[in-house]
Write a protein that holds these residues in place. Structure first.
Motif, short mmCIF file in Angstrom:
data_model
loop_
_atom_site.label_atom_id
_atom_site.label_comp_id
_atom_site.label_asym_id
_atom_site.label_seq_id
_atom_site.Cartn_x
_atom_site.Cartn_y
_atom_site.Cartn_z
N HIS A 1 0.81 -0.53 -0.05
CA HIS A 1 0.10 0.25 0.30
C HIS A 1 1.29 1.75 0.40
CE1 HIS A 1 -3.71 2.80 2.19
NE2 HIS A 1 -3.51 2.53 0.29
N HIS B 1 0.97 4.14 -3.26
CA HIS B 1 0.82 5.40 -3.01
C HIS B 1 1.33 6.46 -2.85
CE1 HIS B 1 -4.35 4.43 -3.11
NE2 HIS B 1 -4.00 3.30 -2.74
N LYS C 1 4.68 5.86 -5.26
CA LYS C 1 4.98 6.02 -6.24
C LYS C 1 5.28 7.21 -7.01
CE LYS C 1 1.49 5.52 -9.92
NZ LYS C 1 0.12 4.91 -10.46
N LEU D 1 -9.11 7.42 -1.92
CA LEU D 1 -8.98 6.30 -2.30
C LEU D 1 -7.67 5.54 -1.37
CD1 LEU D 1 -7.56 6.89 -6.05
CD2 LEU D 1 -9.88 5.82 -5.10
N TRP D 2 -6.72 6.72 -1.11
CA TRP D 2 -5.83 5.45 -0.26
C TRP D 2 -6.29 4.57 0.70
CZ3 TRP D 2 -0.92 7.99 1.36
CH2 TRP D 2 -0.08 7.66 2.69
N GLU E 1 -8.41 1.58 0.21
CA GLU E 1 -7.70 0.70 0.10
C GLU E 1 -7.33 -0.30 0.94
OE1 GLU E 1 -4.48 1.17 -2.98
OE2 GLU E 1 -3.97 -1.36 -3.01
N ASP F 1 -6.41 11.71 -11.83
CA ASP F 1 -5.84 10.59 -12.09
C ASP F 1 -6.52 9.42 -12.60
OD1 ASP F 1 -4.55 8.75 -13.86
OD2 ASP F 1 -2.56 8.59 -12.46
N ASP G 1 -5.36 5.48 -11.62
CA ASP G 1 -5.09 5.40 -10.16
C ASP G 1 -6.72 5.03 -9.50
OD1 ASP G 1 -2.11 6.83 -10.12
OD2 ASP G 1 -3.35 8.20 -9.34
N VAL H 1 -6.78 1.27 -7.83
CA VAL H 1 -6.81 0.87 -6.61
C VAL H 1 -8.57 0.39 -6.51
CG1 VAL H 1 -8.13 2.11 -4.44
CG2 VAL H 1 -6.26 2.86 -5.38
N ARG I 1 -7.59 -3.00 -6.99
CA ARG I 1 -6.62 -3.83 -5.47
C ARG I 1 -7.42 -4.64 -4.93
NH1 ARG I 1 -1.84 -0.56 -7.45
NH2 ARG I 1 -3.51 0.28 -5.76
#
Lengths: 374, 775
Positions: free
Chosen positions: A349, A353, A356, B573-574, B577, B610, B613, B617, B620
């Protein structure tokens, strides 16, 4: 200077043939110079150096040609030294790999010039390992005499007025830890088998205890509140300064590679990647303030060094001899993360995030190597 | 080494007294020196445009107070600066001593308005120049102390018996070395020094006796060099006359201040930390007491006991002993600030200190060290500018609180009402008593935004005056004060992105442009630091509203909001996940994923979000077995509606979730995010049908509850349509699933009548929400 251990002082001068000489042997010249410089100045009873010289021994002093040995904040170390001068013990706690034991060794070497009075705490540590036991042949022949008594480190430290180190104290069962209760408050150990004055061993001045405990293992045997009261707790923090940590990792990894006679190169930008990763994951926050999920793995400096070392060996035998991002990523998992699948997911992860978005060729290659994170 | 004999000559006509602002030692020494020399005039670093009202400072104020200077810059920006005074400020004590010996007292610094455009710090008694010098860093290393503050205390504060000559010499030497080793003296500092030197020259002509010049130590040597034409870097700018002229946008006034505010200054604005400590220390020294730390330790203990922390007498003894020992080790004549802090940390903290060293115990210590004093202006002082501004605006909008209560209703679509509402919201934000919002449109819930109304209750109470003067410490105008207050509220939020976003809504209601400057950073930091997907995605939703849809608050399309929105989007988004299982929060979770997709669809192009991206996500999440079935279904639905997955992939995924215990949850997620796509693809319905037909009875019953939930995402018409498509694909064209419902006119009229009565009853009993959803 300790009198009774004069016999031990002989090998101290030449520690070179030993695999790992104790600090007081390795740095005996420095200790001599410091002792000479602060001669006659007031100090806590039983100490071989003044508190100020102890600080110089640990942090280094240019004037007396003393090398720096530990990276940390000055006020933290001042608190540690002061705790040892009061009637409480010193408890060093922190993540694994933050140099707790090393610091306790340095302090014992500086204060008592003897860092060998060490009890290793484990589930199997017994009272005998801490206080004393008997030479049973002599015990049967002579009865309970001083000759028949086999002193353990605590007995020895109290008798000679020295610092006793108790490593990983929280791994001992709680009743074994509590042996320290009366000793730390009354400063006396009772030896009920003996007669007369010998029944009580009063601690000489200079005696104190430095215990270390690993915060990851705590909870297995939580300390009693009574014992906690008798210690000053100091958290040994991970190195807060990124640049300092990078320098340390670079230096130590190169030292280890040289010792293994592996002429691999560890470019500084690779150390930067590695240490930044460790630093951010440990802090649970990226350099620009984004919160990360905490890991169960301790991302210690020591682990960063061993990752860099492993990457170096890898680069030498299976690569061009220069460490690249790919080597680091492969060994992150093996050296640092070991068996923690949850954490590896968090690491992925982190790559997806954080890594990257980082600019620069090195970071980009590092990101590309994420396929090895399995 | 430099020769200081001229600088420390107490018999000279002009004696330069160097200070660090807010240093008790400097205050004490300056006062003693003025009492001893009995000069004709005392010139002090302070705003010279306040000189005509300098007597106001002699009124019996309760400290801390500040002189506030503000200006409207040519580019239309307003800026203001503070000169804060506490009881232990050298400037304050110099003023008092000058009064005592009947010396003339004058401020000699260039009016702030003159340097404001150069982006000078707005805390005029900060000590950035000293703080950042290389000299300080090397001296810290040499003396074995950790920071500038510790260094200063070691050299100047701890030893109370420093002789005046020795103090002067030491302080001049320290400040001069800082200046010499510093890079360049800034342009605005040079101009200020030129102005101050000219003022000193003028005073020399005006007064016959000696003159004491009390300024920041950094400037003392420069003033001396200018006056005696000695070489010193940064003293070549010619004399300067103020450029700024009097104007309507410019003013200066006294205003209450607080220790809390003084302590919160950082960076270039920073001054002496821990005002509470120095306050206590000053009063103890004044009374001849020497054990400041004991009183502070007592207060810490009292505060901790109040907070139900167990602190025994033995603990306090240990803290005291450790602090004493540390003071001895560090060579302090008495237990000092960080001796006590370290003593408490060493003896009382029994846990691991987390990264960054926050601990309830240490928090209490910091609170005591910060001090809670709040200033109050004496009667007879010119009213603070905020109070004037506020009264004027209330009068203008006919909103003054009167003893007789008033209830007002404002319609935000009407510009005049909108201005009134903003004013009322500003009063509310500042906590000024007498203005209460009673009801109106729920803009946070956004249930019905067709008309936006607010009901307010306005009534005078005795606290109205007090609270408005109290609020003036936030700023001189209503807008500035309310913005500052919101900034303070934002700082008080801990890791809660949603609260931060609601604060922005509040700011919008009050018509405040709070995104300027520091607050944007605070809110960005709150979004970045929040680890809770639900809160961050809720914040994203609010931001999306403000950025994209809002017309009432006029925030739509603002670029800074866009930046925040992008931040919230990336963070959501982060967090999505790493979400894992979140039982019982499916609805919130789906709303969160919807917000993400909506943000991307509505603003993706504007904000350059993006797509890769987002797709990565979602892929995943869809594959991640540690995630719940609902988010996985939602991720697949999201991919489908983004066009990143086609129907055959979705069908394959459907089969993967064929287990009756998982199917419903998966479909809930899928249908929620890909409602339209599902209807466009009858083959999916067909696969679903096959799956369901294949279930045994018990399996079907197991899957049924969650399946029902899943299908609630479709309207009855959509469900009907799906059923038709299914029958057609199965070749059952002739069979009609539902016969057309025949309703007689009478029955329809009856139903409508019943409905009207029902809604009437609902309204009568104040039951809301039902009507909206059944529409």
């Amino acid at each position: 200077m300790p009198r009774k251990t004069a016999d031990k002082a002989t090998p101290a001068k030449s520690g070179s043939e030993l695999q790992r000489p104790a600090s007081e042997m390795l740095y005996s010249d420095e200790l001599d110079r410091l002792a000479k410089a602060d001669m006659g100045q007031p100090r806590p009873l039983g100490w071989t150096l003044t508190p100020a010289s102890v600080l110089k021994f640990v942090f280094g002093d240019e004037a007396l040609d003393v090398q720096p040995k530990f990276v940390g904040s000055r006020s933290f170390l001042e608190r540690c030294v002061v705790a040892l001068a009061t009637n409480r013990g010193l408890m060093l706690i922190g993540e694994p790999g933050t140099a707790k034991s090393y610091l306790s060794e340095l302090l014992a070497a500086a204060i008592s010039r003897d860092s060998t009075l060490t009890i290793q705490g484990s589930a199997g540590t017994s009272e005998d390992n801490i206080k004393y036991s008997w030479n049973y042949a002599l015990l049967l022949a002579e009865g309970p005499t001083e000759r028949a008594l086999v002193p353990a480190p605590l007995y020895h430290g109290m008798q000679t007025g020295k610092i006793v180190r108790f490593e990983e104290i929280t791994r001992c069962p709680i009743e074994i830890q509590d042996i320290l209760l009366s000793i730390l408050s009354d400063r006396v150990m009772s030896v009920p088998e003996m007669h007369g004055d010998a029944r009580s061993l009063y601690a000489r001045t200079g005696f104190n205890v430095i215990a270390t405990a690993n915060t990851r293992d705590r909870g297995v045997n939580e300390m009693s509140a009574a014992l906690k009261r008798r210690f000053n707790f100091e958290t040994v923090p991970p190195i807060a300064d990124l640049a300092q940590e990078m320098a340390l990792v670079q230096r130590e990894a190169e030292k280890m590679l040289a010792r293994a006679e592996v002429p691999a190169t560890l470019p500084p930008e690779m150390t930067e990647l590695l240490v930044t990763t460790f630093h951010e994951l440990r802090a649970g926050e990226t350099a620009d303030g984004k919160a990360l999920e905490p890991l169960t793995t301790a991302m210690s400096t020591a682990e960063a060094v061993s990752t860099a070392y492993a990457a170096g060996i890898h680069a030498y035998y299976y690569g061009s001899g220069t460490v690249v991002g790919e080597h680091l990523v492969q060994h992150l998992v093996g050296s640092a993360f070991k068996d923690a699948p949850e954490d590896i997911k968090k690491l992925q992860h982190y790559f997806n995030h954080v890594v990257k978005g980082r600019k620069g060729k090195a970071w980009h290659e590092y990101y590309e190597a994420r396929k090895h994170l399995l | 080494m430099t020769d200081f004999s001229e600088l420390v000559d107490l018999a000279a006509r002009v004696v330069f007294f160097p200070v660090r602002h807010h240093s008790p030692a400097c205050a004490r020494q300056a006062r003693a020196l003025i009492r001893r020399l009995r000069p004709a005039a005392v010139l002090i670093e302070g705003p010279s445009d306040f000189n005509d009202r300098i007597d106001e400072l002699a009124l019996p104020h309760r400290l801390p107070i500040a002189i506030y200077s503000y200006v409207l810059l040519p580019n239309g920006n307003r800026r203001g600066a503070y000169y804060p005074f506490c009881v232990y400020s050298p400037e304050w004590q110099a003023l008092a001593a000058a009064r005592e010996v009947n010396a003339a007292a004058r401020f000699i610094d260039l009016p702030w308005a003159d340097v404001a455009a150069a982006d000078a710090p707005s805390h005029r008694y900060a000590d950035g120049e000293l703080r950042r010098s290389r000299y300080v860093a090397s001296l810290c290393r040499r003396l074995g102390v950790e920071s500038f503050d510790a260094l200063w205390d070691t050299l100047f504060e701890v030893d109370a018996n420093l002789a005046p000559e020795e103090f002067l010499k030491r302080c001049h030497a320290f400040c001069l070395h800082c200046r010499l080793l510093d890079a360049a003296v800034s342009d605005s500092d040079q101009r200020r020094e030129a102005f101050m030197a000219a003022e000193v020259r003028q005073a020399l002509e005006q007064y016959t006796g000696s003159i004491v010049v009390v300024t920041g130590g950094y400037h003392s040597s420069a003033l001396h060099a200018r006056l005696h034409e000695r070489p010193l870097p940064g003293t070549d700018t010619p004399d300067c006359t103020p450029r700024a002229v009097e104007g309507p946008g410019r003013g200066i006034a006294l205003t209450p201040y607080s220790y809390e505010r003084l302590d919160s200054l950082v960076g270039y604005e920073a001054g002496m930390p821990n005002p509470g400590f120095y306050h206590q220390f000053w009063h103890d020294r004044e009374a001849g007491r020497r054990v400041t730390h004991r009183e502070l330790l007592r207060r810490v203990a009292a505060m901790l006991r109040e907070r139900k922390q167990q602190i025994s007498a033995a603990d306090l003894i240990a803290a005291e002993t450790t602090a004493q020992a540390l003071a001895a080790l560090r060579g302090h004549a008495e237990v000092w600030r960080w001796d006590l802090l370290d003593g408490i940390a060493g003896a009382l903290v029994k846990e691991e200190l987390s990264y960054g060293c926050a601990h309830p115990l240490l928090d209490a210590v910091h609170e005591v060290f910060r001090g809670g004093e709040r200033g109050m202006l004496a009667e007879g002082t010119t009213l603070p500018p905020l109070v004037t501004d506020l009264r004027q605006q209330l009068q203008q909008h006919d909103l003054e609180p009167l003893p007789r209560p008033r209830d007002l209703e404002v319609d935000l679509a009407v510009p005049a009402d909108r201005a009134r509402s903003q004013l009322l919201h500003r009063m509310r934000v500042l906590g000024i008593v007498g203005f209460r919002r009673d009801g109106g449109t729920d803009i946070v819930g956004r249930a019905d935004l067709a008309t936006v109304r607010e009901q307010w209750h306005v009534q005078w109470s005795p606290d109205y005056e007090a609270t408005s003067i109290e609020a003036s410490r936030y700023g001189p105008t209503l807008v500035e004060a309310a913005s500052e207050r919101l900034g303070e509220d934002a700082k008080a939020i801990e890791r809660d992105a949603e609260k931060a976003a609601l604060l922005l809504l509040d700011a919008g209601l009050a018509g405040l442009d709070v995104l300027a400057g520091a607050l944007l950073q605070t809110i960005t930091a709150l979004i970045r630091g929040d680890g809770d997907f639900f809160k961050v995605s809720a914040a994203l939703n609010h931001l999306l509203y403000l950025y994209r849809y809002d017309s009432v608050l006029q925030t739509a399309g603002r670029p800074d909001l866009g930046t925040l929105l992008a931040e919230g989007y990336a963070r959501s988004l982060w967090l999505l996940e790493g979400l894992g299982q979140a039982p019982g929060r499916d609805r919130e979770l789906l709303r969160g994923v919807q917000s993400i997709l909506e943000a991307f669809e509505r603003c993706g192009q504007d904000l350059a979000l993006d797509r890769e991206d987002l797709v990565a996500v979602l892929r995943r999440v869809a594959r991640d077995t540690a995630q719940g079935h609902v988010p996985r279904g939602a991720a697949i639905g999201g991919l489908w509606s983004l066009g990143a997955a086609d129907a055959s992939e979705v069908r394959a995924d459907l089969l993967r979730f064929a287990d009756p215990a998982r199917l419903g949850d998966f479909l809930t997620g899928l249908f929620c995010l890909a409602r339209e796509a599902v209807q466009r693809h009858p083959d999916l319905v067909l696969s679903l049908d096959q799956l369901l037909v294949g279930y045994a009875d018990e399996e079907f019953l197991e899957a049924l509850p969650s399946l029902r939930l899943a299908f609630t995402y479709f309207t009855p018409r959509e469900k009907h349509h799906m059923a038709l498509t299914l029958l057609e694909t199965l070749g059952l064209k002739t069979e009609r699933p539902l016969t057309a419902l025949e309703v007689s006119q009478r029955a329809a009229a009856q139903a409508l009548g019943f409905e009207a009565r029902l809604y009437g009853a609902l309204q009568r009993f104040g039951i809301r929400g039902v009507t909206g959803e059944t529409k």
